[in-house]
Write an enzyme that holds these catalytic residues in place. Structure first.
Site, PDB file in Angstrom:
ATOM      1  N   CYS A   1       0.142  -2.110  -7.818  1.00 26.58           N
ATOM      2  CA  CYS A   1       1.060  -1.474  -6.869  1.00 26.58           C
ATOM      3  C   CYS A   1       0.480  -0.125  -6.457  1.00 26.58           C
ATOM      4  CB  CYS A   1       2.425  -1.306  -7.549  1.00 26.58           C
ATOM      5  SG  CYS A   1       3.549  -0.239  -6.642  1.00 26.58           S
TER       6      CYS A   1
ATOM      7  N   ASN B   1      13.279   1.691   3.811  1.00 25.10           N
ATOM      8  CA  ASN B   1      13.159   0.358   4.393  1.00 25.10           C
ATOM      9  C   ASN B   1      13.196  -0.651   3.250  1.00 25.10           C
ATOM     10  OD1 ASN B   1      12.799   1.523   6.934  1.00 25.10           O
ATOM     11  ND2 ASN B   1      10.598   1.742   6.615  1.00 25.10           N
TER      12      ASN B   1
ATOM     13  N   GLY C   1      11.624  -3.680   7.337  1.00 23.45           N
ATOM     14  CA  GLY C   1      10.358  -3.020   7.643  1.00 23.45           C
ATOM     15  C   GLY C   1       9.624  -2.467   6.435  1.00 23.45           C
TER      16      GLY C   1
ATOM     17  N   HIS D   1       7.384  -0.816  -3.575  1.00 22.03           N
ATOM     18  CA  HIS D   1       7.781   0.143  -4.619  1.00 22.03           C
ATOM     19  C   HIS D   1       8.755   1.073  -3.899  1.00 22.03           C
ATOM     20  CE1 HIS D   1       6.528   2.992  -8.101  1.00 22.03           C
ATOM     21  NE2 HIS D   1       7.456   3.638  -7.404  1.00 22.03           N
TER      22      HIS D   1
ATOM     23  N   HIS E   1      10.769   3.630  -2.035  1.00 16.27           N
ATOM     24  CA  HIS E   1      10.380   4.952  -1.528  1.00 16.27           C
ATOM     25  C   HIS E   1      11.339   5.371  -0.428  1.00 16.27           C
ATOM     26  CE1 HIS E   1       8.183   1.839   0.673  1.00 16.27           C
ATOM     27  NE2 HIS E   1       8.269   2.594   1.745  1.00 16.27           N
TER      28      HIS E   1
END
Ligand code: 5GP
Ligand code: ZN
Length: 112
Positions: A3, A85, A91, A96, A98
């Site tokens: 990731c 998103n 989108g 992870h 955010h």
């Protein structure tokens, strides 16, 4: 670790930091959509807002405390937007959690 934001949180991928503490990292987006475009992430891997539950939701309050500190530090008194998103139609490209903190220009509403 597969990731990119976990790698950024661990310092394996470099980033331009805006704020950091033991639970949260904020860093400047590589492809800014506004004069100020910062990403605020939990250091713990959570895939998206859809994964928030009673056991991990305290991190969301902590992220918004960090956002308010950043806004004060950067003198964003004219305003800013925080957006996350979630999923394909939301989108989300990095899986992870955010929060985008956008500022420095008049932001359109509704978003596209
Ligand atoms: P999303 O599209 O998932 O809401 O947002 C992902 C964001 O991460 C995008 O705005 C993209 O520009 C940013 N981004 C992707 N990879 C990196 C990276 O390696 N470093 C930084 N600083 N930003 C990244
Ligand atoms: Zn991660």
């Amino acid at each position: 670790m597969d990731c990119i934001f976990c790698k950024i949180a661990a310092g394996i991928i470099p980033s331009k930091k805006a704020y950091e503490d033991d639970k949260v990292l904020a860093f400047y987006d590589l492809d800014p959509q506004a004069p100020v475009h910062i990403l605020i992430i939990p250091k713990e891997h959570i895939e998206s807002a859809a994964e928030i539950n009673a056991d991990n939701s305290a991190i969301i309050a902590h992220i918004f405390e960090a956002a308010a500190k950043i806004a004060k530090d950067l003198n964003l008194e004219k305003g800013f937007r925080i957006v996350t998103n979630c999923g394909e139609e939301g989108g989300q490209t990095v899986k992870h959690l955010h929060f985008h903190l956008l500022a420095g220009r008049m932001l359109a509403w509704p978003p596209g």
